[in-house]
Design an enzyme around this catalytic site. Structure first.
Site, PDB file in Angstrom:
ATOM      1  N   ARG A  98      -4.044 -15.133   5.203  1.00 13.12           N
ATOM      2  CA  ARG A  98      -2.972 -14.486   6.042  1.00 13.12           C
ATOM      3  C   ARG A  98      -3.946 -13.957   7.041  1.00 13.12           C
ATOM      4  O   ARG A  98      -4.560 -12.937   6.897  1.00 13.12           O
ATOM      5  CB  ARG A  98      -2.340 -13.488   5.311  1.00 13.12           C
ATOM      6  CG  ARG A  98      -1.245 -13.070   6.232  1.00 13.12           C
ATOM      7  CD  ARG A  98      -0.235 -12.302   5.581  1.00 13.12           C
ATOM      8  NE  ARG A  98       0.835 -11.444   6.713  1.00 13.12           N
ATOM      9  CZ  ARG A  98       0.441 -10.069   6.817  1.00 13.12           C
ATOM     10  NH1 ARG A  98      -0.409  -9.345   6.373  1.00 13.12           N
ATOM     11  NH2 ARG A  98       1.212  -9.668   7.667  1.00 13.12           N
ATOM     12  N   HIS A 141       0.079  -8.802  15.096  1.00 14.09           N
ATOM     13  CA  HIS A 141      -0.343  -7.611  14.231  1.00 14.09           C
ATOM     14  C   HIS A 141      -0.842  -6.628  15.451  1.00 14.09           C
ATOM     15  O   HIS A 141      -1.890  -6.351  15.441  1.00 14.09           O
ATOM     16  CB  HIS A 141      -1.354  -8.323  13.366  1.00 14.09           C
ATOM     17  CG  HIS A 141      -1.571  -7.354  12.154  1.00 14.09           C
ATOM     18  ND1 HIS A 141      -1.492  -7.806  10.974  1.00 14.09           N
ATOM     19  CD2 HIS A 141      -1.793  -5.787  11.961  1.00 14.09           C
ATOM     20  CE1 HIS A 141      -1.717  -6.800  10.157  1.00 14.09           C
ATOM     21  NE2 HIS A 141      -1.819  -5.771  10.699  1.00 14.09           N
ATOM     22  N   GLU A 186       4.842  -5.850  10.408  1.00 12.75           N
ATOM     23  CA  GLU A 186       5.237  -4.486  10.317  1.00 12.75           C
ATOM     24  C   GLU A 186       5.878  -3.936  11.565  1.00 12.75           C
ATOM     25  O   GLU A 186       5.428  -2.928  12.266  1.00 12.75           O
ATOM     26  CB  GLU A 186       4.206  -3.470   9.932  1.00 12.75           C
ATOM     27  CG  GLU A 186       3.656  -4.088   8.342  1.00 12.75           C
ATOM     28  CD  GLU A 186       2.765  -3.027   8.055  1.00 12.75           C
ATOM     29  OE1 GLU A 186       2.235  -1.881   8.769  1.00 12.75           O
ATOM     30  OE2 GLU A 186       2.279  -3.238   6.625  1.00 12.75           O
ATOM     31  N   ASN A 315       5.406  -5.960   2.549  1.00 14.12           N
ATOM     32  CA  ASN A 315       4.021  -5.189   2.342  1.00 14.12           C
ATOM     33  C   ASN A 315       4.410  -4.053   1.755  1.00 14.12           C
ATOM     34  O   ASN A 315       5.235  -3.287   2.159  1.00 14.12           O
ATOM     35  CB  ASN A 315       3.444  -4.789   3.745  1.00 14.12           C
ATOM     36  CG  ASN A 315       2.946  -5.984   4.487  1.00 14.12           C
ATOM     37  OD1 ASN A 315       2.670  -7.108   3.996  1.00 14.12           O
ATOM     38  ND2 ASN A 315       2.477  -5.892   5.933  1.00 14.12           N
ATOM     39  N   TYR A 317       2.490  -0.554  -0.224  1.00 13.49           N
ATOM     40  CA  TYR A 317       1.481   0.441  -0.460  1.00 13.49           C
ATOM     41  C   TYR A 317       1.972   1.494  -1.421  1.00 13.49           C
ATOM     42  O   TYR A 317       1.357   1.645  -2.284  1.00 13.49           O
ATOM     43  CB  TYR A 317       0.764   0.879   0.720  1.00 13.49           C
ATOM     44  CG  TYR A 317       0.122  -0.089   1.444  1.00 13.49           C
ATOM     45  CD1 TYR A 317      -1.195  -0.486   1.156  1.00 13.49           C
ATOM     46  CD2 TYR A 317       0.678  -0.915   2.455  1.00 13.49           C
ATOM     47  CE1 TYR A 317      -1.842  -1.451   1.744  1.00 13.49           C
ATOM     48  CE2 TYR A 317       0.115  -2.022   3.098  1.00 13.49           C
ATOM     49  CZ  TYR A 317      -1.202  -2.227   2.861  1.00 13.49           C
ATOM     50  OH  TYR A 317      -1.774  -3.348   3.253  1.00 13.49           O
ATOM     51  N   GLU A 395       0.975  -8.038   1.950  1.00 12.47           N
ATOM     52  CA  GLU A 395      -0.073  -7.066   1.907  1.00 12.47           C
ATOM     53  C   GLU A 395       0.322  -5.963   0.700  1.00 12.47           C
ATOM     54  O   GLU A 395       1.434  -5.641   0.664  1.00 12.47           O
ATOM     55  CB  GLU A 395      -0.120  -6.077   3.243  1.00 12.47           C
ATOM     56  CG  GLU A 395      -0.678  -6.831   4.208  1.00 12.47           C
ATOM     57  CD  GLU A 395      -0.955  -5.870   5.510  1.00 12.47           C
ATOM     58  OE1 GLU A 395      -1.090  -4.611   5.405  1.00 12.47           O
ATOM     59  OE2 GLU A 395      -0.581  -6.400   6.840  1.00 12.47           O
TER      60      GLU A 395
END
Ligand code: FCB
Length: 515
Positions: A98, A141, A186, A315, A317, A395
């Site tokens: 990606r 991005h 994002e 994504n 985290y 991600e």
């Protein structure tokens, strides 16, 4: 593999191949394991072959904006080293890559097409295909051409038109060989870190501008999906959102419940509801009524934004515990390298993130794999399932304070445990019936970590920034083993960690303690 790339080759070989059955949890055969990067973070070659500056060139060259004054001028020199980087991925068995295209390389200043910029991505895509690695292309991005920012950036509707032209130009060249296209990475960060928090480019600190940018980013997404769909109905289309799992600190305290609701609304539902339901959430509209969002919404916008997609990139985290009071000790946001800025949330001034005593990464991000399982189940039940949309985790990754040996090798058991735990959390969601089709580790390479510059290393491959030598870390070899054996080993315990949330008192500017 080039001479410049050092590897511990012997450990790349699947252990026990042909000798004993692989150990661990089976990974479904069709589940794709890949890695992710982004143009500005790795390419360098700032002004080569006609590339124009983006908002990140301007921002990174602004004194005080990025730790140590780092910029992406050189980064990982991927623009020149892409062939070796693809070879490295091939040696690890990576199934999909990606990456993002740089708008200002392809349409300098947001204007007419620069063939040399497209030539680079054509070379990259062709070498991926030759290596048997599926390309996954992201159009945006965060690297808006500076010339468009000078005309209002994402607060201007004109930027939407320029984005659709750019999307078409990329498709003209690569549409015959790239089948998965995501429009945005994002939009939360692009809009609210960039236009509200001032932590990211372009560095504005306006809640109203952040909301306007969010709306126009989604409009650009919807218009680009329509454009690409009209060109080729077989493309797999979507976007990537970053999510939090906002748990009330005390679920029995209605003030904490409301503080968490605001964070969920202003980070997750502000994008999910327009895209999947064609409407902004009522509670969000109420909370931001004074900020002019509704003045930006024109007739037909929400129909465009909710244009059907095929795939949602997730994504993740970490999640967070949200309370209505300021915590005694704080987790750093660590998105801004310590610069004093404001909260990214346009209307959540009484929402604060509280440490839970969980282990943390070098970003001070809590390590919470179970949050990923809950997130995927929620997305499937509330949004993607009813829409028939599949999920990919596009991600997930961790920065740790890596220590390289004299060969440049990093024995990163902490990162290996992190990756295993999160892939395991995804497989838990798959077992619960959620159609998650793949996992992309962030990132292939150590790279320019936005406002943190080169101070934070997320790669499974170490980059020596003096020599540009790449050295796969132990975590890369472990991912290669998982791919080769299609079996996931359990996270190694105890996980070596750099710290534990709640044990450190960090500097506490407002932007750092607010969620
Ligand atoms: C995400 C970004 C990516 C990288 C990781 C650590 O928010 O999409 O570029 O910076 O965080």
């Amino acid at each position: 593999m080039t001479a410049q790339t050092q590897t511990h080759q012997s450990t790349l070989i699947a252990p026990g191949a042909g000798v004993a059955a692989p150990q661990g949890r089976p990974v479904p055969a069709e589940f794709v394991l890949g890695v992710a990067t982004a143009a500005y973070q790795i390419e360098g070659a700032r002004h080569e072959d006609g590339r124009s500056d983006s908002i990140w060139d301007t921002f990174s060259h602004t004194p005080g904006a990025v730790v140590d004054g780092d910029t992406g001028d050189v980064a990982c020199e991927h623009y020149h080293r892409y062939a070796a980087d693809v070879g490295l991925m091939k040696s690890l068995g990576i199934q999909s890559y990606r990456f993002s295209t740089s708008w200002g390389r392809i349409c300098p200043d947001g204007g007419p097409v620069n063939a040399k910029g497209l030539d680079f991505y054509e070379r990259l895509v062709d070498s991926l295909i030759d290596a048997g690695i599926a390309p996954w292309l992201t159009l945006y991005h965060w690297d808006l051409p500076q010339a468009l920012e000078d005309r209002g950036g994402w607060t201007s509707r004109e930027t939407v038109d320029r984005f659709v032209e750019y999307a078409g130009a990329v498709h003209d060249r690569l549409g015959d060989r790239v089948s998965t296209w995501t429009t945005l990475n994002e939009p939360f960060c692009a809009a609210f870190l960039g236009y509200t928090a001032g932590m990211h480019a372009p560095g504005r600190t306006s809640p109203a501008d952040g909301l306007a940018a969010a709306h126009h980013l989604m409009l650009a997404h919807g218009r680009a999906v329509q454009e690409l769909r009209a060109r080729d109905s077989a493309l797999e289309l979507g976007l990537t959102l970053n999510f939090t799992v906002a748990d009330p600190l005390d679920p029995s305290d209605l003030r904490d419940v409301d503080a968490a609701r605001r964070v969920d609304a202003q980070m997750n539902r502000v994008f999910l509801d327009p895209i999947f339901r064609g409407a902004y959430p009522a509670d969000l509209l109420e909370d931001v009524r004074h900020l002019g969002l509704e003045d930006r919404i024109m007739d037909g916008d929400l129909e465009v934004i909710s244009t059907p997609i095929d795939v949602l990139g997730v994504n993740y985290y970490n999640g967070e515990a949200i309370g209505h009071t300021r915590p005694a000790s704080a987790l750093a946001d660590n998105l801004n390298g310590g610069r004093l800025t404001r909260s990214p949330f346009p209307a959540a001034d009484e929402s604060f993130r509280h440490p839970r005593g969980l282990p943390v990464t070098a970003m001070d991000w809590e390590i919470q794999p179970e949050g990923l399982t809950r997130l995927l189940v929620r997305l499937h039940e509330d949004y993607t399932g009813p829409a028939g949309v599949t999920l990919h985790v596009t991600e997930n990754g961790a920065a740790f304070d890596d220590v390289a040996d004299e060969d440049g090798f990093v024995e990163d058991g902490d990162r290996t445990a992190y990756v295993r735990a999160h892939i395991g959390a995804i497989l838990d969601a798959v077992d619960a019936g959620v159609p998650v089709r793949g996992y992309f580790y962030w990132s292939l390479l150590d790279n320019f970590e936005w406002a943190w510059g080169y101070a934070k290393r997320f790669g499974i491959v170490r980059v020596d920034y003096d020599t540009q030598v790449r050295t796969p870390k132990a975590s890369a070899l472990d991912l290669a083993r998982t791919i080769a054996t299609r079996h996931l080993l359990p996270p190694v315990a105890p996980v070596p960690l750099v710290g534990t949330s709640g044990t450190d008192t960090l500097t506490e500017p407002v932007g750092d303690t607010q969620a």
